[in-house]
Design an enzyme around this catalytic site. Sequence first.
Site, PDB file in Angstrom:
ATOM      1  CD  GLN A  14      -2.644  -0.874   2.724  1.00  0.00           C
ATOM      2  OE1 GLN A  14      -3.532  -0.199   2.485  1.00  0.00           O
ATOM      3  NE2 GLN A  14      -2.299  -1.589   3.682  1.00  0.00           N
ATOM      4  CG  LEU A  15       4.151   3.853   2.773  1.00  0.00           C
ATOM      5  CD1 LEU A  15       3.225   4.798   2.676  1.00  0.00           C
ATOM      6  CD2 LEU A  15       4.751   3.737   4.041  1.00  0.00           C
ATOM      7  CB  THR A 106       3.353  -1.504  13.765  1.00  0.00           C
ATOM      8  OG1 THR A 106       1.998  -1.577  14.324  1.00  0.00           O
ATOM      9  CG2 THR A 106       4.406  -2.714  14.641  1.00  0.00           C
ATOM     10  CG  ASP A 107      -0.933   0.729  15.871  1.00  0.00           C
ATOM     11  OD1 ASP A 107      -0.286   0.026  15.026  1.00  0.00           O
ATOM     12  OD2 ASP A 107      -2.176   0.909  16.149  1.00  0.00           O
ATOM     13  CE1 TYR A 130       3.626  -6.264  11.134  1.00  0.00           C
ATOM     14  CE2 TYR A 130       2.319  -5.203  12.750  1.00  0.00           C
ATOM     15  CZ  TYR A 130       2.976  -5.148  11.587  1.00  0.00           C
ATOM     16  OH  TYR A 130       2.997  -3.851  10.909  1.00  0.00           O
TER      17      TYR A 130
HETATM   18  N1  LIG Z   1      -1.020  -1.952   6.933  1.00  0.00           N
HETATM   19  C1  LIG Z   1      -1.273  -1.648   8.228  1.00  0.00           C
HETATM   20  O1  LIG Z   1      -2.304  -1.658   8.906  1.00  0.00           O
HETATM   21  C2  LIG Z   1       0.176  -1.276   8.989  1.00  0.00           C
HETATM   22  C3  LIG Z   1      -0.197  -0.660  10.360  1.00  0.00           C
HETATM   23  C4  LIG Z   1       1.021  -0.380  11.139  1.00  0.00           C
HETATM   24  C5  LIG Z   1       2.211  -0.435  10.368  1.00  0.00           C
HETATM   25  N2  LIG Z   1       2.279  -0.848   9.130  1.00  0.00           N
HETATM   26  C6  LIG Z   1       3.650  -0.776   8.659  1.00  0.00           C
HETATM   27  O2  LIG Z   1       3.812   0.205   7.432  1.00  0.00           O
HETATM   28  C7  LIG Z   1       4.877  -0.287   6.371  1.00  0.00           C
HETATM   29  C8  LIG Z   1       3.624  -0.355   5.004  1.00  0.00           C
HETATM   30  O3  LIG Z   1       2.774  -1.283   5.403  1.00  0.00           O
HETATM   31  P1  LIG Z   1       1.840  -1.592   4.158  1.00  0.00           P
HETATM   32  O4  LIG Z   1       0.557  -1.359   4.538  1.00  0.00           O
HETATM   33  O5  LIG Z   1       2.048  -0.936   2.968  1.00  0.00           O
HETATM   34  O6  LIG Z   1       1.937  -3.194   3.853  1.00  0.00           O
HETATM   35  P2  LIG Z   1       1.656  -4.049   2.604  1.00  0.00           P
HETATM   36  O7  LIG Z   1       0.647  -3.539   1.913  1.00  0.00           O
HETATM   37  O8  LIG Z   1       1.379  -5.508   3.365  1.00  0.00           O
HETATM   38  O9  LIG Z   1       2.751  -4.509   1.851  1.00  0.00           O
HETATM   39  C9  LIG Z   1       4.246  -4.931   2.322  1.00  0.00           C
HETATM   40  C10 LIG Z   1       5.056  -5.197   1.255  1.00  0.00           C
HETATM   41  O10 LIG Z   1       6.194  -5.600   1.529  1.00  0.00           O
HETATM   42  C11 LIG Z   1       6.710  -6.797   0.724  1.00  0.00           C
HETATM   43  N3  LIG Z   1       7.589  -7.859   1.431  1.00  0.00           N
HETATM   44  C12 LIG Z   1       7.000  -8.600   2.322  1.00  0.00           C
HETATM   45  N4  LIG Z   1       8.126  -9.497   2.756  1.00  0.00           N
HETATM   46  C13 LIG Z   1       9.055  -8.893   1.764  1.00  0.00           C
HETATM   47  C14 LIG Z   1      10.392  -9.495   1.591  1.00  0.00           C
HETATM   48  N5  LIG Z   1      10.952 -10.600   2.338  1.00  0.00           N
HETATM   49  N6  LIG Z   1      11.334  -9.086   0.725  1.00  0.00           N
HETATM   50  C15 LIG Z   1      10.871  -7.850  -0.066  1.00  0.00           C
HETATM   51  N7  LIG Z   1       9.530  -7.294   0.029  1.00  0.00           N
HETATM   52  C16 LIG Z   1       8.715  -7.936   0.796  1.00  0.00           C
HETATM   53  C17 LIG Z   1       5.166  -7.211   0.290  1.00  0.00           C
HETATM   54  O11 LIG Z   1       5.731  -7.998  -0.838  1.00  0.00           O
HETATM   55  P3  LIG Z   1       4.687  -8.957  -1.613  1.00  0.00           P
HETATM   56  O12 LIG Z   1       3.495  -8.244  -2.279  1.00  0.00           O
HETATM   57  O13 LIG Z   1       5.367  -9.596  -2.735  1.00  0.00           O
HETATM   58  O14 LIG Z   1       4.235  -9.917  -0.707  1.00  0.00           O
HETATM   59  C18 LIG Z   1       4.511  -6.231   0.194  1.00  0.00           C
HETATM   60  O15 LIG Z   1       4.317  -5.654  -0.996  1.00  0.00           O
HETATM   61  C19 LIG Z   1       5.057  -1.900   6.827  1.00  0.00           C
HETATM   62  O16 LIG Z   1       6.370  -1.431   7.760  1.00  0.00           O
HETATM   63  C20 LIG Z   1       4.077  -2.150   7.936  1.00  0.00           C
HETATM   64  O17 LIG Z   1       4.770  -3.010   8.933  1.00  0.00           O
HETATM   65  C21 LIG Z   1       1.344  -1.309   8.554  1.00  0.00           C
END
Ligand SMILES: NC(=O)c1ccc[n+]([C@@H]2O[C@H](COP(=O)([O-])OP(=O)(O)OC[C@H]3O[C@@H](n4cnc5c(N)ncnc54)[C@H](OP(=O)(O)O)[C@@H]3O)[C@@H](O)[C@H]2O)c1
Length: 290
Positions: A14-15, A106-107, A130
């Site tokens: 997403q980000l 993350t929170d 996580y």
């Molecule tokens: N989503 C939430 O509600 C939330 C809340 C708090 C914090 N965060 C943090 O915010 C950040 C962005 O989150 P987001 O929502 O954009 O996450 P997301 O949509 O789940 O995207 C995460 C991305 O990371 C990639 N990834 C996972 N494992 C990997 C690896 N081993 N090597 C390379 N790429 C890898 C995934 O690739 P694939 O598509 O190939 O699997 C996916 O594209 C993250 O650090 C997350 O922990 C998110």
Amino acid sequence: MSKPLIVITGKNGQLGWELERLHTQYNNQFNFLFTGRNELDLNNIQSIPLFFQQYQPSFFINCAAYTAVDKAETEKETAYNSNASAVGELAKQCAAINCRFITISTDYVFDGTKNAPYETTDVTNPLNVYGASKREGELLAIQNNPSAIIIRTSWVYSSYGNNFVKTMLRLMKERESINVVNDQIGSPTYAKDLATAILNIIVRLSSEISHQSSNIYHYSNEGIISWYDFANEIQVLSGLSCKVNAIPSSQYPTPAKRPFYTAMSKAAIAKDFGIEIKNWKESLKECLAD
Ligand SMILES: NC(=O)c1ccc[n+]([C@@H]2O[C@H](COP(=O)([O-])OP(=O)(O)OC[C@H]3O[C@@H](n4cnc5c(N)ncnc54)[C@H](OP(=O)(O)O)[C@@H]3O)[C@@H](O)[C@H]2O)c1
């Protein structure tokens, strides 16, 4: 002189996707390289040094992470590899070439027992694998790179990818009523707003007018709500006729324990980088219109 290179991981998340969508507005100042698992696999930590030798970025934004909160309970090693060990290695490689490292946390590093917004200096105590893996990543980043910037965020959604807003819209179309928990309190984050904030931070850092004074920052949209409040507003704005019922978390058991309260203070990011923070309802409206 060539423009500084910004490398962004997680381009299919997403980000990362929102950053890719926005980057053309910053093309006059920076070059961008967006990577997914195929270009830089965080599970293959040995490949990271070679990547840095090859590209020599000036800024590195790590948006990739193992984000499957419930699955992490049984895939602990993979979660720790991506969210902790790899983050430590990325931070180390950045420090070696004077590249500014920004990573997202993350929170869920908090246990949710506080009843006022968490400050960046508050004690962490993750309740699930996580959250613990992300906290370990924070510690390794700071240990390996004293100028690392960690931005903790919460409840991230976008018009792209998997998230609560899209799940609610789907369920509201399929069902007459849905149950949503009303005792987990926090703040949603529109990924586009966070992406804008990150790029504005980099602009500040590259013009040296920032007064960064710490490693850890918090960012979400403004407003403290429950998942039930969030679902209600999605229903109202979408005009779907589904009824939204409030339930306690005890009626919606999940493999990973969630904290009850994770609102976070954004005072530090606003003060150090002049970041303006939109209200959650305004941003939700914008995302739904997208
Ligand atoms: N989503 C939430 O509600 C939330 C809340 C708090 C914090 N965060 C943090 O915010 C950040 C962005 O989150 P987001 O929502 O954009 O996450 P997301 O949509 O789940 O995207 C995460 C991305 O990371 C990639 N990834 C996972 N494992 C990997 C690896 N081993 N090597 C390379 N790429 C890898 C995934 O690739 P694939 O598509 O190939 O699997 C996916 O594209 C993250 O650090 C997350 O922990 C998110």
